[in-house]
Design an enzyme around this catalytic site. Structure first.
Site, PDB file in Angstrom:
ATOM      1  N   ASP A   1      49.245  45.129  48.528  1.00  0.00           N
ATOM      2  CA  ASP A   1      48.161  44.272  48.362  1.00  0.00           C
ATOM      3  C   ASP A   1      48.886  42.823  47.574  1.00  0.00           C
ATOM      4  O   ASP A   1      49.240  43.029  46.480  1.00  0.00           O
ATOM      5  CB  ASP A   1      47.250  44.784  47.388  1.00  0.00           C
ATOM      6  CG  ASP A   1      46.150  44.080  46.992  1.00  0.00           C
ATOM      7  OD1 ASP A   1      46.445  42.792  47.077  1.00  0.00           O
ATOM      8  OD2 ASP A   1      44.847  44.401  47.048  1.00  0.00           O
ATOM      9  N   HIS A   2      48.968  41.778  48.417  1.00  0.00           N
ATOM     10  CA  HIS A   2      49.748  40.725  47.958  1.00  0.00           C
ATOM     11  C   HIS A   2      49.207  40.374  46.439  1.00  0.00           C
ATOM     12  O   HIS A   2      50.008  39.588  45.717  1.00  0.00           O
ATOM     13  CB  HIS A   2      50.053  39.483  49.139  1.00  0.00           C
ATOM     14  CG  HIS A   2      48.662  38.725  49.186  1.00  0.00           C
ATOM     15  ND1 HIS A   2      47.699  39.077  49.623  1.00  0.00           N
ATOM     16  CD2 HIS A   2      48.358  37.367  48.331  1.00  0.00           C
ATOM     17  CE1 HIS A   2      46.660  38.050  49.359  1.00  0.00           C
ATOM     18  NE2 HIS A   2      47.207  37.099  49.020  1.00  0.00           N
TER      19      HIS A   2
ATOM     20  N   HIS B   1      41.889  43.235  47.067  1.00  0.00           N
ATOM     21  CA  HIS B   1      42.311  42.397  46.110  1.00  0.00           C
ATOM     22  C   HIS B   1      41.392  42.361  44.615  1.00  0.00           C
ATOM     23  O   HIS B   1      42.037  42.599  43.674  1.00  0.00           O
ATOM     24  CB  HIS B   1      42.298  41.010  46.324  1.00  0.00           C
ATOM     25  CG  HIS B   1      43.020  40.742  47.691  1.00  0.00           C
ATOM     26  ND1 HIS B   1      44.199  41.381  48.087  1.00  0.00           N
ATOM     27  CD2 HIS B   1      42.772  39.929  48.703  1.00  0.00           C
ATOM     28  CE1 HIS B   1      44.788  40.949  49.254  1.00  0.00           C
ATOM     29  NE2 HIS B   1      43.765  40.135  49.707  1.00  0.00           N
TER      30      HIS B   1
END
Ligand code: BG6
Length: 517
Positions: A200-201, A263
């Site tokens: 999950d960036h 996010h």
């Protein structure tokens, strides 16, 4: 003050220089966008900053016909555009690119994996042959076959013997609980959960990581971090861009799946979780899962009251005309997919009982900004009642995740002069002014952690599935209903009016993200 007193000693807890062993990184789907835009620029910068292992190889695996050289040239051209530092350092690039090679093959073809195995076994040192990071930058529907073939060709083993083998996978991680569950089943058919690194960036962003440091290394805030002091929490992730060319993907996803499932719920978990027993991956992830499980389940009637979706119609963003979502390429002209979602969640635990958590995200909003705002309870206004027409502004703490990364605190101060005036003022901390402009891309951090084998910043199976449970219950509440008029918003505005009503019910209002000049 001496510099030491001013800055204080830095405590390096080892997040920066990880001990990394020689390894090979194999990117499946290497001719795709992600490789050129994110992965190679991130690896190039790690190399430039001398954070890559002492020896490494990067192999691109994809179907298109390419040679090692033509792949390198393509990546070099892309780096020109996507590198965060300009100009590209030719010497560094040359040394880095010597480690890149290409392996042409179909993901379903066993012979292609034999060729990959042959390439790897040609490497001189044992760690380069057996420490393998497989980056699955492919469609999720292909994860299963890639893993099976890797297993069949003895490149991936359950116990990672000899050496280690890890799988890095990209979102979307399923489209509901059931699909995520079966995807997890495929991933762990031939690998252990500890070998799987789900990206999950957002977790790679400096400021998102700082949530943990901020909360647990400062005694003054943690004492206030609960229902006794906090009136509500707002998390905003607003985007100025529309859906653009991604209509095809977005029609299947929508804002809830695209942004909230991953996010935003991750940010919420970090903000609200209990202190972990250590900074080890499992301790941190245990606390995040516990938090996600404490979110009060939403029944369809709650969804109607607590969740607002929206879709943009044509408008103007920052002086630029934008088409409506239904006019975007590859979008159905009667689509009901949400490009905006706002929700109110309650967390049923001792710390947060009855404190609303308001979350919102959307495309084509007036600005791109992500922030978390903690709004504290107001003081009794007895002392200043005579001087203040309205109640005093309550204190607020804002964690600015991007841009202008930093933290702001709002409190009340006396207006200078002979009269007794009180008004809110702000104290801003900015990363840039304190530490200089150092903004590594999220992928740099994440790739480094995956190579080092630290899974703290990656999502565990139960986290993904718990988040899907929350999202599925919201989708069930929508149950295919068409959008109503109140759920549309003009591009360039802050979302549908229904989102304002959602907060107004409790006497609250959305705050525009802070812009620090
Ligand atoms: C991605 C979403 O995961 O995150 C995109 O698919 C979104 O729709 C992006 O634009 C936002 O990331 P960032 O880092 O720009 O805030």
């Amino acid at each position: 003050m001496t510099p030491d007193e001013h800055n204080g000693p830095a405590c390096n807890i080892g997040m920066e220089r990880k001990l990394t062993e020689p390894c090979s990184i194999i990117i499946f789907g290497a001719s795709g966008d992600l490789t050129a835009r994110k992965l190679i620029p991130a690896l190039y910068h790690l190399f430039k900053d001398q954070l890559m292992p002492p020896a490494f190889r990067i192999i691109g695996f994809a179907r298109r016909e390419k040679t090692d050289d033509s792949w390198r040239q393509e990546l070099r051209a892309a780096l020109e555009e996507f590198s965060r530092t300009k100009p590209v350092d030719e010497k560094v690039w040359g040394d880095f690119a010597a480690n890149l090679s290409y392996c042409r093959g179909d993901l379903t073809d066993a012979a292609a994996y034999d060729a990959l195995e042959k390439k790897l076994s040609g490497f001189q040192s044992q760690p380069l042959r057996r420490n393998l990071l497989f980056y699955l930058a492919t469609q999720p529907s292909q994860f299963g076959v890639v893993i099976e073939k890797l297993h069949d060709s003895h490149l991936l083993s359950h116990d990672g013997h000899p050496g280690w083998q890890r799988l890095v996978v990209e979102k979307p991680f399923g489209h509901d609980l059931q699909s995520a569950h079966s995807l997890n089943g495929e991933l762990t058919r031939f690998a252990q959960e500890r070998q799987v690194f789900r990206i999950d960036h957002y977790l790679g962003k400096e400021t998102v990581q700082n949530i943990l440091m901020f909360r647990f290394s400062n005694s003054i805030f943690e004492k206030l971090w609960n229902r006794n002091s906090v009136e509500y929490v707002q998390i905003t992730v607003s985007e100025r861009l529309g859906v653009g060319e991604r209509g095809g993907y977005y029609e299947e996803a929508g804002a809830l799946r695209d942004m909230v499932q991953n996010h935003i719920l991750q940010v919420l978990a970090l903000i609200a979780m209990e202190p972990p027993v250590s900074l080890e991956a499992e301790s941190v992830r245990d606390e995040k899962v516990k938090l996600l499980k404490s979110i009060r389940p939403l029944r369809p009637a709650d969804v109607a009251r607590q969740v607002v979706r929206g879709q943009y119609f044509a408008g103007v963003v920052n002086g630029e005309p934008r088409p409506g979502y239904r006019q975007e390429p590859k979008v159905k002209t009667d689509s009901n997919v949400e490009t905006y979602v706002a929700l109110k969640l309650l967390i049923d635990n001792w710390r947060w009982s009855d404190v609303p958590f308001y979350l919102r995200t959307g495309k084509n909003l007036p600005m791109s900004a992500s922030e978390v705002r903690i709004r504290f309870r107001p003081t009794p206004s007895v002392l200043f009642a005579a001087q203040c027409e309205h109640k005093l502004d309550p204190n607020a703490l804002t964690l600015r995740l991007q841009p202008n990364e930093g933290i702001s605190l709002r409190f009340n101060g006396k207006v200078p002069g002979l009269s007794v005036g009180v008004r809110p003022v702000r104290m801003h901390f900015s990363y840039d002014s304190e530490f200089g402009a150092y903004t590594p891309e999220a992928y740099e951090r994440l790739l480094l952690e995956a190579v080092a084998g630290d899974a703290t910043l990656f999502i565990r199976r139960d986290e993904v599935e718990t988040a899907w449970q929350i999202v599925d219950s919201i989708r069930a509440g929508w149950s295919g209903k068409a959008l109503s008029n109140r759920e549309f918003y003009a591009a360039g505005t802050w979302g549908p009016v229904a989102a304002d009503d959602l907060l107004a019910q409790s006497g609250h209002a959305w705050h525009e993200p802070l812009v620090i000049a």
